[in-house]
Design a protein around this motif. Structure first.
Motif, mmCIF file in Angstrom:
data_model
loop_
_atom_site.group_PDB
_atom_site.id
_atom_site.type_symbol
_atom_site.label_atom_id
_atom_site.label_comp_id
_atom_site.label_asym_id
_atom_site.label_seq_id
_atom_site.Cartn_x
_atom_site.Cartn_y
_atom_site.Cartn_z
ATOM 1 N N LEU A 67 49.471 54.979 32.730
ATOM 2 C CA LEU A 67 48.901 56.325 32.935
ATOM 3 C C LEU A 67 49.408 56.976 34.230
ATOM 4 C CD1 LEU A 67 45.286 55.484 31.727
ATOM 5 C CD2 LEU A 67 46.885 57.023 30.579
ATOM 6 N N VAL A 68 49.608 56.174 35.284
ATOM 7 C CA VAL A 68 50.068 56.776 36.551
ATOM 8 C C VAL A 68 51.589 56.954 36.567
ATOM 9 C CG1 VAL A 68 48.136 55.843 37.893
ATOM 10 C CG2 VAL A 68 50.316 54.621 37.899
ATOM 11 N N GLY A 69 52.301 56.138 35.782
ATOM 12 C CA GLY A 69 53.766 56.236 35.729
ATOM 13 C C GLY A 69 54.427 55.667 36.979
ATOM 14 N N GLU A 70 55.718 55.987 37.100
ATOM 15 C CA GLU A 70 56.524 55.415 38.201
ATOM 16 C C GLU A 70 56.082 55.884 39.574
ATOM 17 O OE1 GLU A 70 60.671 56.236 37.744
ATOM 18 O OE2 GLU A 70 60.745 55.037 35.910
ATOM 19 N N LYS A 71 55.557 57.107 39.634
ATOM 20 C CA LYS A 71 55.243 57.677 40.949
ATOM 21 C C LYS A 71 53.850 57.324 41.455
ATOM 22 C CE LYS A 71 58.664 61.195 41.018
ATOM 23 N NZ LYS A 71 59.032 62.308 40.170
ATOM 24 N N GLY A 72 53.063 56.697 40.612
ATOM 25 C CA GLY A 72 51.708 56.330 41.025
ATOM 26 C C GLY A 72 51.692 54.960 41.683
ATOM 27 N N PHE A 73 50.469 54.471 41.953
ATOM 28 C CA PHE A 73 50.332 53.161 42.590
ATOM 29 C C PHE A 73 49.028 52.533 42.108
ATOM 30 C CE2 PHE A 73 49.010 50.321 46.029
ATOM 31 C CZ PHE A 73 50.183 49.605 46.252
ATOM 32 N N VAL A 74 49.088 51.257 41.761
ATOM 33 C CA VAL A 74 47.892 50.564 41.264
ATOM 34 C C VAL A 74 47.707 49.263 42.030
ATOM 35 C CG1 VAL A 74 46.725 49.613 39.221
ATOM 36 C CG2 VAL A 74 48.368 51.472 38.930
ATOM 37 N N VAL A 75 46.495 49.060 42.564
ATOM 38 C CA VAL A 75 46.214 47.768 43.195
ATOM 39 C C VAL A 75 44.913 47.212 42.626
ATOM 40 C CG1 VAL A 75 45.220 48.851 45.263
ATOM 41 C CG2 VAL A 75 45.885 46.487 45.364
ATOM 42 N N GLY A 76 44.949 45.923 42.282
ATOM 43 C CA GLY A 76 43.772 45.276 41.703
ATOM 44 C C GLY A 76 43.360 44.065 42.527
ATOM 45 N N ILE A 77 42.111 43.669 42.330
ATOM 46 C CA ILE A 77 41.606 42.459 42.995
ATOM 47 C C ILE A 77 40.755 41.690 41.998
ATOM 48 C CG2 ILE A 77 39.692 43.833 44.021
ATOM 49 C CD1 ILE A 77 39.648 41.710 46.294
ATOM 50 N N ASP A 78 40.849 40.365 42.048
ATOM 51 C CA ASP A 78 39.993 39.537 41.185
ATOM 52 C C ASP A 78 39.791 38.178 41.835
ATOM 53 O OD1 ASP A 78 39.230 39.911 37.930
ATOM 54 O OD2 ASP A 78 39.037 37.881 38.751
ATOM 55 N N LEU A 79 38.696 37.541 41.442
ATOM 56 C CA LEU A 79 38.427 36.173 41.891
ATOM 57 C C LEU A 79 39.504 35.240 41.337
ATOM 58 C CD1 LEU A 79 34.605 36.176 41.036
ATOM 59 C CD2 LEU A 79 35.579 36.237 43.334
ATOM 60 N N GLN A 80 40.023 35.608 40.153
ATOM 61 C CA GLN A 80 41.065 34.808 39.494
ATOM 62 C C GLN A 80 42.441 35.342 39.870
ATOM 63 O OE1 GLN A 80 39.983 32.288 37.746
ATOM 64 N NE2 GLN A 80 37.855 32.998 37.910
ATOM 65 N N PRO A 81 43.451 34.453 39.905
ATOM 66 C CA PRO A 81 44.799 34.975 40.168
ATOM 67 C C PRO A 81 45.312 35.780 38.972
ATOM 68 C CG PRO A 81 44.866 32.607 39.703
ATOM 69 C CD PRO A 81 43.414 32.988 39.729
ATOM 70 N N VAL A 82 46.131 36.780 39.249
ATOM 71 C CA VAL A 82 46.705 37.612 38.171
ATOM 72 C C VAL A 82 48.222 37.434 38.203
ATOM 73 C CG1 VAL A 82 47.020 39.991 37.346
ATOM 74 C CG2 VAL A 82 44.850 39.306 38.391
ATOM 75 N N LYS A 83 48.777 37.063 37.043
ATOM 76 C CA LYS A 83 50.244 36.900 36.969
ATOM 77 C C LYS A 83 50.912 38.241 37.177
ATOM 78 C CE LYS A 83 50.591 33.331 33.537
ATOM 79 N NZ LYS A 83 50.600 33.407 32.101
ATOM 80 N N SER A 84 52.036 38.231 37.875
ATOM 81 C CA SER A 84 52.714 39.492 38.205
ATOM 82 C C SER A 84 53.020 40.291 36.936
ATOM 83 C CB SER A 84 54.009 39.188 38.946
ATOM 84 O OG SER A 84 54.805 40.345 38.973
#
Ligand SMILES: C[S@@+](CC[C@H](N)C(=O)[O-])C[C@H]1O[C@@H](n2cnc3c(N)ncnc32)[C@H](O)[C@@H]1O
Length: 238
Positions: A67-84
């Motif tokens: 939804l944000v495309g190339e120009k956006g930025f997304v950062v997430g956090i979780d107790l569990q690791p997230v694969k790249s």
């Protein structure tokens, strides 16, 4: 494997969104919930900065990146690791988002204040409806408080909440900080599930008030409290 587990696996195999997620390479069927909520409420826009609280295994991260495309930025956090996810503009960190130090880590990663904060986080399920509902509402309040620290003015907040009698007060609380507040259940959310979503638009810029802060308890204390409560409820039911 118990009978209940087998039934659950069979049910999942027949599930439309589960199969669609597999076919389209989304890490969770929940990705469709975000797409559907976004269709209706226009929450995430191209170029936006998005924070995802409770993001594993990463279905919402994938949907948000699209939804944000190339120009956006997304950062997430979780107790569990997230694969790249293999995108330069998507980051995920491991940690508890209710801890101040982890919010600081998110702030340090953000190129600017966020346009959107989303949270699909679920509390630990005790199986006791009242406890799970209360825990879910508390988690949303914490996420909402965090959103007021991260969002730009007029930013948006979206979070999962187990529906119940405390939702009315949650909406009232949200209305102190956001101009528009809605409750919605997307099609991809199972009918039998109590989950619904609170959507808050146009953050006013108001700082989180002392009276709205929820007591943050250490995990060990939390478990002890719950164990005691569960014992009491069991005793009452005898
Ligand atoms: C339903 S899953 C999220 C699914 C995700 N939206 C997706 O599409 O892949 C809920 C997640 O919330 C996380 N969670 C719950 N409480 C958390 C907390 N305090 N800090 C970080 N993550 C949390 C859980 O570890 C779990 O992975």
């Amino acid at each position: 494997m118990g009978r209940k587990d087998k039934r659950w696996i069979l049910k999942r195999k027949k599930d439309f969104y589960y199969n669609l997620a597999k076919k389209l390479n989304y890490r969770s069927r929940a990705a469709f919930k975000l797409f559907q909520l976004n269709e209706k409420f226009n929450i995430i826009k191209p170029g936006n900065i998005v924070v995802d609280l409770g993001c594993a295994p990463g279905g919402w991260l994938q949907a948000a990146r699209e939804l944000v495309g190339e120009k956006g930025f997304v950062v997430g956090i979780d107790l569990q690791p997230v694969k790249s996810l293999g995108y330069d503009n998507v980051k995920a960190i491991k940690g508890d988002f209710t801890l101040e130090e982890n919010i600081l880590k998110i702030k340090n990663l953000l190129p600017d204040k966020a346009d959107v904060v989303i949270s699909d986080a679920s509390p630990n399920i005790s199986g006791y409806w009242d406890i799970d509902h209360a825990r879910s509402v508390d988690l949303v309040k914490t996420a909402m408080q965090i959103s007021t620290e991260l969002l730009k003015e007029r930013g948006r907040f979206l979070a999962k909440v187990f529906y119940g009698d405390m939702v009315d007060d949650l909406v009232k609380l949200a209305e102190k900080y956001f101009e528009k507040v809605y409750i919605s259940k997307p099609r991809a959310s199972r009918k039998e599930s109590a989950e619904s979503y609170i959507i808050c638009k146009r953050y006013t810029g108001k700082k989180w008030e002392e009276e709205d802060k929820i007591k943050r308890i250490k995990k060990e204390e939390n478990n002890e409290d719950d164990e005691l409560l569960i014992k009491k409820i069991r005793a009452m039911k005898k």
